[in-house]
Design a protein around this motif. Structure first.
Motif, PDB file in Angstrom:
ATOM      1  N   CYS A   3       5.486   8.508  10.535  1.00  0.00           N
ATOM      2  CA  CYS A   3       4.845   7.594  11.584  1.00  0.00           C
ATOM      3  C   CYS A   3       3.565   7.044  10.794  1.00  0.00           C
ATOM      4  O   CYS A   3       2.918   5.908  10.983  1.00  0.00           O
ATOM      5  N   ARG A   7       2.742   2.819  10.557  1.00  0.00           N
ATOM      6  CA  ARG A   7       1.748   2.468  11.153  1.00  0.00           C
ATOM      7  C   ARG A   7       0.576   1.753  10.323  1.00  0.00           C
ATOM      8  O   ARG A   7       0.112   0.671  10.684  1.00  0.00           O
ATOM      9  N   LEU A  31      11.364   2.069  13.406  1.00  0.00           N
ATOM     10  CA  LEU A  31      11.040   1.594  14.760  1.00  0.00           C
ATOM     11  C   LEU A  31      12.331   1.994  15.682  1.00  0.00           C
ATOM     12  O   LEU A  31      11.884   2.098  16.964  1.00  0.00           O
ATOM     13  N   CYS A  34      11.475   5.746  16.808  1.00  0.00           N
ATOM     14  CA  CYS A  34      10.203   6.255  17.097  1.00  0.00           C
ATOM     15  C   CYS A  34       9.732   5.197  18.293  1.00  0.00           C
ATOM     16  O   CYS A  34       9.182   4.025  17.788  1.00  0.00           O
ATOM     17  N   CYS A  37       5.488   4.415  17.447  1.00  0.00           N
ATOM     18  CA  CYS A  37       5.521   3.299  16.569  1.00  0.00           C
ATOM     19  C   CYS A  37       6.085   1.906  17.121  1.00  0.00           C
ATOM     20  O   CYS A  37       5.408   0.868  17.071  1.00  0.00           O
ATOM     21  N   GLN A  41       3.885  -1.641  17.622  1.00  0.00           N
ATOM     22  CA  GLN A  41       4.247  -2.891  17.212  1.00  0.00           C
ATOM     23  C   GLN A  41       4.269  -3.863  18.123  1.00  0.00           C
ATOM     24  O   GLN A  41       4.121  -5.064  17.831  1.00  0.00           O
ATOM     25  N   THR A 500      -0.066   8.246  22.054  1.00  0.00           N
ATOM     26  CA  THR A 500       1.706   8.124  21.535  1.00  0.00           C
ATOM     27  C   THR A 500       2.309   8.162  23.021  1.00  0.00           C
ATOM     28  O   THR A 500       1.678   8.732  23.954  1.00  0.00           O
TER      29      THR A 500
END
Length: 668
Positions: A3, A7, A31, A34, A37, A41, A500
């Motif tokens: 991660c 990022r 991506l 996760c 993340c 985005q 998160t």
């Protein structure tokens, strides 16, 4: 790709797509797996599209003229301030029209301004020739005399410095250190500030909290007919106070109008407020089937409440009680004040996980606020903030809640409440206890378009999402946690203030109470399991007497103490031995914790020094409670060393204050 790497690349995601970078396939694959993340985005794309959709900005038609007039005015002031050498530089041609307009608007002009705005160029500067003054000649005898005087001065200064250093070296052991304008003795060992006993019928002390001059405790009355020491219905309880500023043997002062059949446990003491937990006896069933009920009393549903009593000067409360007669047995003490109920509920063991044994999972204070982690009758875990004011009703705010067997524990906060932390615990199918650390921070909100006023905004997120973090404690700007992870992994586990999603998600919405909806997380293979065992097996000095108040499951966790600077959380500082620490308690400037062998360690955060407490606090201590700059503990009566002078109804308290009071230096 992890991660952290993803990022870093997300900030240039669009540029990477246009350039068809080699790292793009790995980033897209991450991506897809996760969700956290992927959300970042999406947020970045949303912000970028919003910025690109904004209309272009064009300057005002009169902006150029205003700028030129301002430059002309500044050039005029520059000419008036500087010497003739500086103004020999020609005036810029683009400023001359505006200088003329400025000259026409002024009724009284300085000569230099008029000269600069004229059509002619500046005159050449004629430098002035300065003659150097001649130094007076000194005789040889005068020079020798001055040199001798300087040499004598140097010799006298050196002798004085040696004498001063000698005196300082001899007295260095007794001189205090000055740390942030606070004089403290050399932080190497504590001294017992109070060692005194209190006599009375309530001699079985189960909880206590102390300051430099006052000690509060709860105790139950001795009884010879006790068949079950965990059954509070066989005892009568009282909340009492001791004045530590006088003699070592003082008379306790009752704080309740009458004794109680409910268990009483002190939680907090701050700003003249005293907070305690009252646990009522369980409700037994009545009827023809009551004789067949074999459920232990401590597993039956029972009611409980968090009580608050203001002990400061309260004119309104005193006026209500001025006509009230003193209760019999108070022996001339002031009339009793009425406590208020902050929180109440029903605790049902069948509605909570088997490893949970109390409706309260931790309290903490900051400023005039009280943080409480508690469980409702349905087993839902809550974290509430109570703002206390003796002249107003308490104001309650829910900061977070958790379901599905996840329990919120051990809240803690900075002194101003801008950063609040708490633990979240759960077990997996292998009966292993896991924990994360959450944070609730108030920061200045970023500016937005339109009318905007500076204000703070609340951000809630996971501080550590590793399944092996417990017992957050804030001490003097440092956040300490107990980690069950190996130390070599701590160097790569960094705190992430970015919210998160997924396991342990917290909705950080400033306009409503944040709530995190829980799902049973998959345990990380790097987290050693912490098996929840019987409280009786815990080699621990508890905060309350464990014979009366059940130990929490996380009280037995062994781990490594790590300290993070709240202002700049980076690589943590390790305290104690790896994997050998347990049950930390934080004061205003020091942290106390236990080793695996029950011995006590202490660390002064302000001076960054260890403090020796092992000789003062023995391993047979019944309980140890830390608050502010004071710790209080009691040991078994038969091991206090003064049994010949103590009666059966005497309890011996011991306290220490840190920092200890420093005596002023003696005058010669």
């Amino acid at each position: 790709m992890n991660c952290s790497e993803a990022r870093e690349l997300l900030a240039n995601y669009d540029e990477l797509r246009k350039a068809k970078a080699d790292v793009l396939p790995a980033l897209d694959a991450h991506l897809k797996e996760c969700s956290a993340c992927r959300e970042i985005q999406q947020q970045n794309s949303f912000i970028g599209e919003g910025i690109r959709a904004l209309p272009p900005l064009s300057p005002s038609p009169v902006a150029h003229a205003k700028l030129m007039r301002a430059l002309a005015a500044e050039h005029t002031r520059y000419i008036q301030r500087n010497a003739s050498l500086d103004i020999s530089t020609p005036t810029p041609s683009f400023l001359k029209p505006y200088l003329k307009d400025l000259s026409a608007d002024e009724k009284h002009l300085e000569p230099l301004t008029t000269f600069s705005s004229a059509e002619t160029g500046p005159l050449p500067v004629v430098p002035m020739v300065r003659k150097r003054p001649r130094l007076a000649r000194m005789s040889h005898a005068s020079i020798v005399g001055i040199a001798a005087a300087v040499l004598m001065l140097i010799m006298v200064s050196g002798i004085s410095s040696l004498v001063l250093m000698s005196q300082t070296g001899n007295n260095s052991a007794s001189q205090p250190h000055i740390v942030n304008q606070v004089a403290v003795t050399s932080p190497t060992q504590i001294s017992v500030a109070y060692k005194g006993s209190a006599q009375g019928p309530y001699s079985h002390v189960v909880s206590s909290i102390a300051s430099r001059d006052t000690l509060y405790y709860t105790a139950y009355q001795n009884s010879l007919n006790v068949t079950d020491p965990t059954d509070s219905s066989q005892f009568t309880w009282m909340l009492e106070k001791l004045d530590l500023s006088g003699n070592t043997n003082v008379e306790p002062i009752p704080l309740l109008e009458k004794d109680s059949t409910s268990k009483l446990y002190i939680l907090e003491s701050f700003n003249d407020w005293l907070i305690w937990l009252q646990v009522d006896p369980p409700k037994t069933t009545s009827g023809k089937n009551s004789t067949t009920n074999t459920t232990p009393a401590n597993l039956l549903p029972h009611t409980w409440r968090v009580q608050a009593l203001y002990l400061g000067n309260d004119p309104e409360q005193n006026s209500k009680n001025k006509d009230k007669k003193e209760t019999e047995g108070t022996q001339g003490h002031p009339t009793f004040k009425t406590p208020i109920t902050l929180l109440k509920g029903t605790y049902d063991q069948s509605a909570v996980p088997a490893w949970v044994n109390s409706p309260l999972q931790g309290t903490s204070t900051y400023s005039n606020n009280l943080l409480v982690a508690w469980l409702d009758a349905q087993g839902t875990s809550h974290l509430n903030n109570y703002q206390l004011d003796p002249e107003k009703e308490p104001v309650s705010t829910e900061l977070a809640k958790a379901t599905d067997g996840h329990i919120l524990t051990t809240p803690t906060a900075t002194s101003n409440g801008l950063s609040i932390y708490w633990g979240e615990e759960w077990t997996t199918e292998d009966n292993a206890l896991h924990g994360n650390i959450w944070q609730n921070q108030q920061k200045e909100a970023p500016p937005q378009h339109g009318r905007w006023t500076p204000h703070n905004q609340t951000f809630q997120s996971l501080f550590r999402d590793d399944g092996g973090s417990f017992h957050p404690q804030v001490v003097n700007g440092t956040l300490f946690i107990l980690s069950t992870l190996p130390v070599d992994q701590e160097l790569i586990v960094k705190p992430s203030p970015t919210p998160t999603q997924g396991k342990g998600t917290a909705t950080a919405t400033p306009t409503r109470t944040p709530t995190h909806t829980k799902t049973t997380p998959t345990p990380s293979p790097s987290v050693p399991p912490t098996t929840t065992t019987s409280p009786a097996q815990a080699p621990i000095i508890a905060k309350n007497d464990p014979a009366s108040y059940p130990l929490q499951a996380d009280a037995r966790i062994l781990g490594t103490l790590l300290g993070y600077q709240i202002s700049d959380p980076g690589t943590p500082q390790q305290l104690g031995d790896e994997g050998q620490s347990m049950a930390p308690q934080g004061g205003d400037r020091f942290l106390i914790w236990q080793n695996k062998d029950k011995s006590i360690n202490m660390f002064d955060v302000l001076t960054n020094n260890a403090v020796n407490v092992k000789e003062a606090i023995p391993t047979n201590t019944i309980f140890l409670s830390v608050k502010g700059d004071t710790a209080v503990w009691i040991t078994p009566p038969e091991q206090n060393g003064d049994t010949n002078t103590q009666s059966a109804d005497t309890v011996l308290f011991k306290t220490f204050n840190w920092p200890t009071k420093v005596a002023p230096p003696a005058h010669p």
